[in-house]
Motif scaffolding. Structure first.
Motif, short mmCIF file in Angstrom:
data_model
loop_
_atom_site.label_atom_id
_atom_site.label_comp_id
_atom_site.label_asym_id
_atom_site.label_seq_id
_atom_site.Cartn_x
_atom_site.Cartn_y
_atom_site.Cartn_z
N LEU A 291 -5.25 15.36 51.57
CA LEU A 291 -4.74 14.30 50.71
C LEU A 291 -3.32 13.96 51.10
CD1 LEU A 291 -5.96 15.75 47.27
CD2 LEU A 291 -7.08 13.96 48.59
N THR A 292 -2.84 12.85 50.61
CA THR A 292 -1.44 12.48 50.83
C THR A 292 -0.54 13.41 50.01
OG1 THR A 292 -1.45 10.89 49.00
CG2 THR A 292 -2.09 10.08 51.19
N ALA A 295 -0.54 12.55 46.36
CA ALA A 295 -1.75 12.94 45.64
C ALA A 295 -1.78 14.44 45.37
CB ALA A 295 -2.99 12.52 46.43
N PRO A 298 1.84 15.00 42.45
CA PRO A 298 2.23 13.77 41.74
C PRO A 298 3.60 13.92 41.07
CG PRO A 298 -0.01 14.46 41.16
CD PRO A 298 0.61 15.59 41.91
N HIS A 330 -6.45 5.63 39.29
CA HIS A 330 -5.52 5.01 40.24
C HIS A 330 -4.10 5.56 40.06
CE1 HIS A 330 -3.75 1.86 42.76
NE2 HIS A 330 -2.86 1.65 41.79
N GLN A 332 -3.20 8.42 38.61
CA GLN A 332 -3.12 9.87 38.81
C GLN A 332 -3.08 10.27 40.28
OE1 GLN A 332 -6.44 11.25 36.43
NE2 GLN A 332 -5.09 11.74 34.71
N GLN A 333 -3.27 9.32 41.18
CA GLN A 333 -3.09 9.61 42.60
C GLN A 333 -1.62 9.76 42.97
OE1 GLN A 333 -5.14 6.77 45.04
NE2 GLN A 333 -7.04 6.93 43.90
N THR A 334 -0.72 9.31 42.09
CA THR A 334 0.71 9.34 42.39
C THR A 334 1.54 9.97 41.27
OG1 THR A 334 0.36 7.26 43.58
CG2 THR A 334 2.63 7.95 43.25
#
Length: 420
Positions: A291-292, A295, A298, A330, A332-334
């Motif tokens: 993952l990034t 991600a 967060p 969307h 919660q990816q960041t």
């Protein structure tokens, strides 16, 4: 390790004591692995008093990732390139080389640098070969530009933009455009406790206008986009950091003390940590996941902060005003926003577009039934008044005649509702 670039280490500290402890710890840790970290340099020499003299760099201007920095004044500078024009043939390739030799990441000389790029664009428009001499009309202009660069006085700006987090700060971006180019510049405006204000330069960028001629309004839109790009990352990180200092300062203070336990802190189960620019992130066990970085870790935001509300509204728009779970996934990816579901429900209630989608369909008032629909009144037999519908075709296999095309005709009595 994120503060290392190749074999160089860079970090900013809020106090001399913190810098002193960090320098000693880093040197000790690297020494255990056989690495001797030297050439320590800081704008507060007292923070390095415990280090040996041979481990310290000379207190003079040094390059930090190519950017000159004077530790005595704590200012960044522009370094003039070392090229010499001795009258050799000036070609399009040579002009490009001169323009590319300007290393100015902060845009300190951007109004001056764009001039040679504009000259290069005019040369390219002539359609000459890269190795052909440029027209005589450009030689004097290029020579004047290089003479001005050679006589340019040193330009310096303060490295530290926000010395005190308790002050009020604003980012101001200005953009402009002409038929030759577009430009954007960013300042930070600081309001002190006594009400006085200080404005400091942050960054500027310039671009040559496209070869395909555009109208001035379109170029001004391009300039506004350029300004937004310069402002977005810095403003986003600054607003997040300000929000975290306001709403989760207790967690940050606990981490700065070197502790990971604080009674009553709801964020500690998420194993929070501070990243290389001081932003609070979630830890967890996803370091090896494909993952990034955002991600896996967060950013922590309080749901009542202004930037959290703005980010929720933006995500709601970017996701096409989809359902609650879609927007939540969307975000919660960041970000980690405790209470996000409740905030999304509240947003959906007041969103104009969502309100239109949730609105009940208008049901038109139906006309009275005609008299022939009532058998008592007309005393008619079934199928006297009939409705008809026809549909098809259907392809039916017949043993003797093969494939046949058939239609269906449907008759419906308007009184008894019988179907034939």
């Amino acid at each position: 390790m994120q503060q290392f670039y190749m074999d160089d280490f860079m970090q900013t500290y809020s106090s001399e004591g913190e810098a002193r402890r960090s320098a000693e710890e880093i040197k000790t840790v690297l020494h255990t692995g056989g690495f001797n970290l030297t050439k320590f340099l800081i704008n507060k020499p007292a923070a390095l008093e415990n280090l040996m003299e041979e481990d310290k760099a000379e207190m003079k201007a040094q390059r930090i990732l190519g950017q000159p920095w004077n530790p005595k004044t704590d200012k960044l500078m522009f370094a003039k390139p070392k090229f010499l024009y001795t009258g050799q043939q000036m070609t399009q390739r040579k002009v490009l080389s001169i323009a590319a030799s300007l290393f100015d990441p902060d845009g300190l000389i951007s109004p001056f640098a764009i001039r040679i790029r504009c000259i290069l664009q005019r040369i390219i428009k002539e359609g000459r070969n890269w190795y052909q001499p440029v027209s005589e009309c450009y030689l004097q202009e290029l020579q004047e530009w290089m003479d001005e660069l050679d006589s340019m006085t040193p330009i310096q700006i303060p490295r530290c933009l926000i010395p005190n987090t308790n002050e009020t700060h604003q980012l101001h971006t200005f953009t402009d455009a002409s038929m030759s180019g577009i430009a954007a510049i960013v300042y930070v405006r600081t309001t002190n406790a006594d009400g006085s204000c200080i404005s400091q330069y942050v960054i500027s960028k310039t671009k040559v206008a496209p070869i395909k001629q555009l109208s001035v309004p379109k170029l001004e839109l391009e300039a506004a986009t350029l300004g937004a790009e310069q402002d977005e990352n810095g403003a986003r990180n600054y607003l997040i950091k300000t929000s975290q200092n306001e709403f989760v300062s207790g967690t940050i203070s606990t981490l700065l003390k070197g502790s990971n336990r604080e009674k009553g802190d709801n964020l500690m189960p998420f194993t929070p940590f501070l990243d290389d620019i001081g932003l609070l992130r979630v830890g967890g066990r996803l370091n090896k996941a494909p993952l990034t970085y955002s991600a896996k870790h967060p950013l922590v935001l309080h749901i009542r902060s202004r930037i959290a509300r703005l980010l929720i509204e933006k995500a709601h728009h970017d996701c096409g005003y989809q359902g609650l779970e879609h927007v939540k996934a969307h975000l919660q990816q960041t970000f980690l926003m405790i209470g996000l579901r409740k905030a999304l429900r509240s947003l959906g209630k007041y969103c104009f577009i969502c309100g239109r989608w949730r609105a009940d369909n208008v049901r038109p008032k139906m006309a009275d039934l005609p008299e022939f629909r009532f058998p008592v009144v007309n005393k008619q037999y079934p199928f006297v008044n009939t409705g008809m519908d026809m549909f098809g075709p259907f392809y039916i296999e017949d043993r003797r005649e093969g494939t046949q095309m058939q239609y269906v005709c449907l008759f419906k009595c308007l009184v008894t509702r019988a179907v034939h």
